[in-house]
Design an enzyme around this catalytic site. Sequence first.
Site, PDB file in Angstrom:
ATOM      1  N   LYS A  67       0.803  -1.228   0.000  1.00 21.63           N
ATOM      2  CA  LYS A  67       0.000   0.000   0.000  1.00 21.63           C
ATOM      3  C   LYS A  67       0.839   1.283   0.000  1.00 21.63           C
ATOM      4  O   LYS A  67       0.349   2.339  -0.394  1.00 21.63           O
ATOM      5  CB  LYS A  67      -0.945  -0.002   1.196  1.00 21.63           C
ATOM      6  N   SER A 323       0.849  -9.914  -0.293  1.00 20.28           N
ATOM      7  CA  SER A 323       0.629  -8.464  -0.349  1.00 20.28           C
ATOM      8  C   SER A 323       0.966  -7.726   0.933  1.00 20.28           C
ATOM      9  O   SER A 323       1.126  -6.507   0.910  1.00 20.28           O
ATOM     10  CB  SER A 323      -0.830  -8.182  -0.733  1.00 20.28           C
TER      11      SER A 323
END
Length: 344
Positions: A67, A323
């Site tokens: 992110k 992720s």
Amino acid sequence: MTAAVALTESDSLNDRLPTLEDIVGAAARMQGIVQHTPLQKSEFLSRKYQAEVLLKREDLQPVRSFKLRGAYNRISQLSRAERQRGVVCASAGNHAQGVAFACSALNIQGTLFMPANTPALKVNKVRQFGGSHVKVVLTGHTFDEACQAARAREAESGATFIHPFDDPDVIAGQGTLALEILDDSAGTPIDYLFTPVGGGGLASGISTVFHHHSPTTRLIGVEPSEAAALQHSRKAGHNLTLDRIDPFIDGASTQRIGERCFDICNERLHRVLTVEDQQTCQALIDLYQEEAIVAELAASLSVAALEQCREEIIGKRVVCIVSGGNNDFSRAHQIMEKAKGTNG
């Protein structure tokens, strides 16, 4: 599974979709900020599935998730006036960490809205990365409820809303990890790529790069079975809002895919799979026990989905996006119980 209902998007989105050139520009913009994370072979998964399974280790970013890429790319392009007004965001945890990191690095004030049930680890990390530059507001029980509160603050304050996924600059930032994957592949074809899907920003960025540079790679999005907004929307032929989700897989549980993200994912993902919580929890445990990787639940979706494709990936070269690694071990008992198939 909860029913899905249509909802008209109230935001005034422009028609711009991120281009390959945007993603290349983002990669240059974030040099020295974002880590080029390794593409690591998993011996355990390669043996288990009789394939070459490679893990893209975004858990090794400074904020322990991908992110940071999108958040920094978006915030670094704000005008002087926008920087003075500050930023606001909504996040299940990882996007807020990326925004907090960027706010501190760029000397910008931010107000970050997160669900009240966000794991304590993520809340504490947001405060750690942002320091005096950020204020954390815990509200609601889902990302979507936190997002409503953040939008209200945006309207009141004039701060710039940094969307966690439905923004061309955010998508472009996330897509930079796909450039790294292809660079590290050294020209060897990738047969399959599995990526978690929450709001769709990561999958959109990845698929934009692979569409241009590796069109033969089979791109597979993976969602929690109890928050499968993209799969429901693809079946309906238009973007839908789920009337209810289970936020257990907190990093990938949204009621609605981003508008741009739906358009990109619907066109460029070859398949969307859903995974039960039991399989996702077991994948998280396997990554820890077999590979010493501390992954979070959303990051384990891509690995959990391999079982559904066991026969077709034999002998293939497969990439799974890990992720993020913001796993709060206060949830360890619940995760272990779910892996056993009990409610915990």
